[in-house]
Design an enzyme around this catalytic site. Structure first.
Site, PDB file in Angstrom:
ATOM      1  N   SER A   1       2.020 -13.750 -28.406  1.00 27.68           N
ATOM      2  CA  SER A   1       3.057 -14.758 -28.575  1.00 27.68           C
ATOM      3  C   SER A   1       4.454 -14.190 -28.770  1.00 27.68           C
ATOM      4  O   SER A   1       5.442 -14.937 -28.744  1.00 27.68           O
ATOM      5  CB  SER A   1       2.708 -15.648 -29.774  1.00 27.68           C
ATOM      6  OG  SER A   1       2.652 -14.888 -30.975  1.00 27.68           O
TER       7      SER A   1
ATOM      8  N   SER B   1      -0.611 -10.347 -30.346  1.00 27.51           N
ATOM      9  CA  SER B   1       0.722 -10.853 -30.048  1.00 27.51           C
ATOM     10  C   SER B   1       1.872  -9.871 -30.115  1.00 27.51           C
ATOM     11  O   SER B   1       2.992 -10.208 -29.743  1.00 27.51           O
ATOM     12  CB  SER B   1       1.034 -12.050 -30.949  1.00 27.51           C
ATOM     13  OG  SER B   1       0.180 -13.119 -30.649  1.00 27.51           O
TER      14      SER B   1
ATOM     15  N   LYS C   1      11.473 -11.896 -34.058  1.00 28.48           N
ATOM     16  CA  LYS C   1      10.687 -13.052 -33.616  1.00 28.48           C
ATOM     17  C   LYS C   1      10.994 -14.254 -34.502  1.00 28.48           C
ATOM     18  O   LYS C   1      11.088 -14.123 -35.733  1.00 28.48           O
ATOM     19  CB  LYS C   1       9.200 -12.705 -33.656  1.00 28.48           C
ATOM     20  CG  LYS C   1       8.272 -13.761 -33.058  1.00 28.48           C
ATOM     21  CD  LYS C   1       6.833 -13.257 -33.072  1.00 28.48           C
ATOM     22  CE  LYS C   1       5.858 -14.258 -32.505  1.00 28.48           C
ATOM     23  NZ  LYS C   1       4.460 -13.757 -32.535  1.00 28.48           N
TER      24      LYS C   1
END
Length: 484
Positions: free
Chosen positions: A156, A180, A81
């Site tokens: 996210s 997330s 990420k």
């Protein structure tokens, strides 16, 4: 081995193929990079580390040919990420102000993975500044769900989830403040672990430094993959646990809480049907469900969730990160360049969050929430609570950022925050209590969309949750690959 066959390999399978000489890391990385290019329209990555990944793969292959002792992840490419620091590769957090930020060192959570031989294949797209649950990022492109590209992948960590589900990488890292890792895992047919956080210090299993933060009280990185075994492997490397295969739990006699109030209320009918089938199969396998509610969870969670996240982000943690990285940026300069409308709207609320609300959340309500979960596990002698990871299946992408959402045709309250509130509803309380949560596939809707279940367990029970997850995966199976 064809490129299509390579892309279907799990992390454990790929490593085994390297070991027996059936596959080289270079060939594997080549195939995945080609797939990343072919599926660029998913917007799952921000930076593709093509040259660096191939260089690292060749080095691993050469070391293996020489007979050198290699780490347990030698040659394995990962999706990371893009709010997790990577030395020499930009870390943007999906926001324009950081688009050229290149960290001088890796985040501590990444270091053990790289020492074990893992390779950074790509930096994954995300909801801007990780502040949302759709991964609809105006600055770097909306991430799409591989199972239906008109729908969101969750957030996210939506880019990590999308890339792994699309078979661009076998596994990777996301971050989780309130949902997330587990929420996008649910929407993309993956397994995602939010490790124990507790009150920090020795209770925190994964280091949180070197990550663009929302709230260092709540934030944690977490592994994501298509199988529980792959998450077990990454978890072992990060934490220093033994990397030999974990023994799956026995389902017969396993006691799990089933809190109907709040967690099982107002579900999409298809999600409810999939979850009821999963519970039935688990009962038939011998799981003992204790039908007891977590009284007071929604009220306590509301008093902790936003006060902690917004206050720490705006008053403390992002500014601290900018200073630690030596970035000549202020908080206001970062915020001024934010492009996603929903994220812009959050900052007005954050600015107005009073310190009194934050102090009360930290000193009063969060300890009560922690105690509530601890007492529940002890009183009912259960090893976890089981619930749908998300009350709905992946909704359509909303390019206008209306935030509107319906459940079974009924519009949900909350205005622009309605969708966000629905998406994080079930997973947020455990996050605020600092306990571990494992999300994994429960089944598919009639239309072919993944549905996830989650088990939250007592603080420090992460490896036991993974053992339970292995057994559940063997019973319920794994979802089919998306048709791309």
């Amino acid at each position: 081995m064809s490129a299509a066959e390579m892309s279907e390999l799990t992390a454990v399978e790929a490593l085994a193929a390297f070991e027996r000489g059936a596959l080289t890391s270079e060939a594997y990385v080549h195939a995945l990079l080609a797939r990343a290019d072919a599926l660029h329209s998913l917007n799952s990555w921000i930076t593709l580390n093509a040259a660096g990944a191939l260089k690292a793969a060749r080095a691993v292959d050469a070391a293996r040919a020489r007979g050198n002792k290699l780490g347990p992840l030698a040659g394995l490419p990962l999706y990371i990420k893009d709010n997790i620091d990577t030395q020499g590769i930009r870390t943007t957090a999906g926001t324009p102000a950081l688009k050229d930020s290149v960290p001088k060192k890796n985040a501590p959570v990444l270091e053990p993975l790289l020492r074990a031989g893992a390779i950074v294949l790509a930096k994954a797209n995300l909801h801007e500044l990780a502040f949302g649950s759709t991964s609809s990022n105006t600055a770097f492109g909306f991430v799409k769900n591989p199972y239906d590209t008109t729908r969101i992948p969750g957030g996210s960590s939506g880019g990590t989830a999308s890339g792994i589900a699309a078979r661009i990488a076998p596994a990777g890292l996301g971050t989780d403040t309130g949902a997330s890792v587990r929420h996008p895992a649910s929407f993309c047919g993956l397994v995602g672990l939010r490790p124990s956080v507790g009150n920090g210090g020795a209770e925190r299993r994964y280091p949180g430094e070197g990550i663009v933060p929302i709230s260092r009280t709540r934030d944690t990185p977490g592994p994501m993959a298509r199988t529980v075994a792959d998450v077990v492997l990454l978890d072992a490397v990060v934490t220093g646990e033994p990397t030999h295969p974990l023994t799956s739990a026995k389902l017969a006699g396993l006691r799990l809480g089933l809190p109907h109030a709040y967690f099982w209320e107002n579900l999409d009918l298809e999600v409810e049907a999939v979850m009821n089938t999963a519970v039935r199969k688990l009962r038939e396998a011998g799981v003992v469900f204790v039908e007891a509610d977590l009284q007071g969870v929604p009220e306590l969670n509301e008093r902790v969730s936003m006060p902690v996240a917004l206050y720490e982000f705006y008053r403390r943690d992002l500014t601290a990160y900018l200073k630690e990285e030596g970035l000549r940026l202020t908080l206001d300069e970062v915020i001024a360049q934010v492009q996603s409308p929903d994220v812009k709207g959050i900052f007005d609320i954050a600015k107005a969050m009073p310190k009194a609300a934050y102090d009360e959340a930290i000193q009063v309500h969060r300890p009560k929430l922690i105690a509530l979960y601890k007492d529940y596990f002890a009183k009912h002698a259960v090893e976890g609570v089981l619930f749908p990871t998300c009350p709905i299946a992946p909704p359509p992408i909303d390019p206008a950022f209306t935030g509107k959402v319906e459940i079974n045709g009924v519009p949900q309250p909350g205005g622009p925050a309605a969708l966000f509130q629905v998406l994080i509803r079930n997973v947020d309380p455990g996050s605020n209590a600092g306990i571990p949560g494992l999300a994994q596939p429960a089944g598919m809707t009639a239309g072919g969309l993944p549905v996830g279940l989650e088990i939250d367990g007592p603080l420090g029970s992460d490896r036991r949750l993974l053992a339970i997850g292995l057994a559940i995966e063997q019973l319920l199976g794994k979802p089919p690959a998306p048709r791309l």
